[in-house]
Motif scaffolding. Structure first.
Motif, PDB file in Angstrom:
ATOM      1  N   TYR A  29     -40.377  19.816 -20.400  1.00 28.92           N
ATOM      2  CA  TYR A  29     -40.297  21.280 -20.408  1.00 28.92           C
ATOM      3  C   TYR A  29     -40.469  21.821 -19.007  1.00 28.92           C
ATOM      4  N   SER A  30     -39.975  23.031 -18.838  1.00 27.80           N
ATOM      5  CA  SER A  30     -40.018  23.640 -17.522  1.00 27.80           C
ATOM      6  C   SER A  30     -39.948  25.149 -17.652  1.00 27.80           C
ATOM      7  N   GLY A  31     -40.795  25.837 -16.897  1.00 29.81           N
ATOM      8  CA  GLY A  31     -40.691  27.289 -16.813  1.00 29.81           C
ATOM      9  C   GLY A  31     -39.448  27.648 -16.028  1.00 29.81           C
ATOM     10  N   ASP A  32     -38.740  28.673 -16.473  1.00 34.44           N
ATOM     11  CA  ASP A  32     -37.466  28.985 -15.804  1.00 34.44           C
ATOM     12  C   ASP A  32     -37.629  29.734 -14.482  1.00 34.44           C
ATOM     13  N   THR A  33     -38.864  30.101 -14.121  1.00 37.14           N
ATOM     14  CA  THR A  33     -39.097  30.713 -12.805  1.00 37.14           C
ATOM     15  C   THR A  33     -39.951  29.801 -11.920  1.00 37.14           C
ATOM     16  N   ASP A  34     -40.025  28.531 -12.272  1.00 37.77           N
ATOM     17  CA  ASP A  34     -40.818  27.555 -11.521  1.00 37.77           C
ATOM     18  C   ASP A  34     -40.167  27.306 -10.168  1.00 37.77           C
ATOM     19  N   GLY A  35     -40.854  27.702  -9.111  1.00 34.93           N
ATOM     20  CA  GLY A  35     -40.343  27.484  -7.764  1.00 34.93           C
ATOM     21  C   GLY A  35     -40.634  26.087  -7.248  1.00 34.93           C
ATOM     22  N   ARG A  36     -41.574  25.395  -7.869  1.00 37.13           N
ATOM     23  CA  ARG A  36     -41.952  24.048  -7.437  1.00 37.13           C
ATOM     24  C   ARG A  36     -40.948  23.005  -7.928  1.00 37.13           C
ATOM     25  N   VAL A  37     -40.596  23.088  -9.204  1.00 38.11           N
ATOM     26  CA  VAL A  37     -39.604  22.184  -9.790  1.00 38.11           C
ATOM     27  C   VAL A  37     -38.650  23.037 -10.625  1.00 38.11           C
ATOM     28  N   PRO A  38     -37.590  23.540 -10.020  1.00 42.05           N
ATOM     29  CA  PRO A  38     -36.669  24.419 -10.736  1.00 42.05           C
ATOM     30  C   PRO A  38     -35.971  23.719 -11.907  1.00 42.05           C
ATOM     31  N   VAL A  39     -35.581  24.512 -12.883  1.00 46.55           N
ATOM     32  CA  VAL A  39     -34.863  24.004 -14.050  1.00 46.55           C
ATOM     33  C   VAL A  39     -33.630  23.212 -13.621  1.00 46.55           C
ATOM     34  N   THR A  40     -32.937  23.681 -12.607  1.00 42.45           N
ATOM     35  CA  THR A  40     -31.725  22.979 -12.159  1.00 42.45           C
ATOM     36  C   THR A  40     -32.042  21.561 -11.687  1.00 42.45           C
ATOM     37  N   THR A  41     -33.177  21.374 -11.040  1.00 44.59           N
ATOM     38  CA  THR A  41     -33.571  20.040 -10.584  1.00 44.59           C
ATOM     39  C   THR A  41     -33.869  19.138 -11.775  1.00 44.59           C
ATOM     40  N   THR A  42     -34.582  19.676 -12.763  1.00 42.25           N
ATOM     41  CA  THR A  42     -34.897  18.888 -13.950  1.00 42.25           C
ATOM     42  C   THR A  42     -33.620  18.512 -14.688  1.00 42.25           C
ATOM     43  N   ARG A  43     -32.702  19.450 -14.818  1.00 42.78           N
ATOM     44  CA  ARG A  43     -31.427  19.152 -15.489  1.00 42.78           C
ATOM     45  C   ARG A  43     -30.660  18.069 -14.731  1.00 42.78           C
ATOM     46  N   TYR A  44     -30.661  18.162 -13.417  1.00 38.60           N
ATOM     47  CA  TYR A  44     -29.978  17.156 -12.589  1.00 38.60           C
ATOM     48  C   TYR A  44     -30.575  15.771 -12.851  1.00 38.60           C
ATOM     49  N   ASP A  45     -31.908  15.694 -12.904  1.00 41.69           N
ATOM     50  CA  ASP A  45     -32.558  14.401 -13.142  1.00 41.69           C
ATOM     51  C   ASP A  45     -32.304  13.890 -14.554  1.00 41.69           C
ATOM     52  N   ILE A  46     -32.317  14.771 -15.545  1.00 42.21           N
ATOM     53  CA  ILE A  46     -32.023  14.342 -16.913  1.00 42.21           C
ATOM     54  C   ILE A  46     -30.608  13.777 -16.997  1.00 42.21           C
ATOM     55  N   ASN A  47     -29.678  14.385 -16.285  1.00 37.57           N
ATOM     56  CA  ASN A  47     -28.301  13.871 -16.285  1.00 37.57           C
ATOM     57  C   ASN A  47     -28.236  12.437 -15.772  1.00 37.57           C
ATOM     58  N   LYS A  48     -29.172  12.062 -14.898  1.00 39.24           N
ATOM     59  CA  LYS A  48     -29.205  10.690 -14.391  1.00 39.24           C
ATOM     60  C   LYS A  48     -29.546   9.684 -15.492  1.00 39.24           C
ATOM     61  N   LEU A  49     -30.172  10.149 -16.580  1.00 34.31           N
ATOM     62  CA  LEU A  49     -30.503   9.257 -17.695  1.00 34.31           C
ATOM     63  C   LEU A  49     -29.266   8.850 -18.482  1.00 34.31           C
ATOM     64  N   GLN A  50     -28.192   9.590 -18.328  1.00 31.55           N
ATOM     65  CA  GLN A  50     -26.910   9.313 -18.990  1.00 31.55           C
ATOM     66  C   GLN A  50     -27.090   9.076 -20.491  1.00 31.55           C
TER      67      GLN A  50
END
Length: 127
Positions: A44-65
């Motif tokens: 989970y991720s807060g959508d205003t998180d400046g430390r770990v933005p949602v876009t970064t988490t989505r990018y990493d999840i995509n690496k799980l394929q």
């Protein structure tokens, strides 16, 4: 059994970041091991998180394929969008609208609704 993880980065302290020398580059291998064992992982991720933005988490999840089982949709909390959720094979990613890095301190009601869904083993829908 299920587990949830806030974001994909655990470094929240400069002291730890500077002095912890054997820190792994990524937790993705741990998540893959949990997924392979059949454990359902929630990230989970807060959508205003400046430390770990949602876009970064989505990018990493995509690496799980891993394939998408439930496409992105908004989940509701008290008649408003509480965030968004996408379900993958053994991984669920939930965003909490209006929350920063420490989700419960920014949006306690939405955090409780999301956590309740996790405990019930159901994707968040309407609380």
């Amino acid at each position: 059994m299920s587990i949830f993880i806030q974001d994909l980065v655990f470094e929240c302290s400069d002291f730890i970041g500077i002095n912890w020398k054997d820190m792994p580059f990524t937790v993705l291998p741990v998540i893959q091991d949990l997924m392979a064992s059949g454990i359902s992982v929630w990230i989970y991720s807060g959508d205003t998180d400046g430390r770990v933005p949602v876009t970064t988490t989505r990018y990493d999840i995509n690496k799980l394929q891993t394939p998408v089982k439930t496409p992105w949709y908004p989940w509701m909390y008290q008649g408003e969008v509480g965030g968004y959720v996408v379900g993958y094979e053994n991984v669920t990613f939930v965003t909490i609208r209006g929350a920063g890095h420490f989700v419960p301190s920014y949006q306690p009601g939405r955090a409780l609704a999301f956590f309740t869904s996790f405990l019930e083993g159901k994707l968040p829908t309407d609380h």
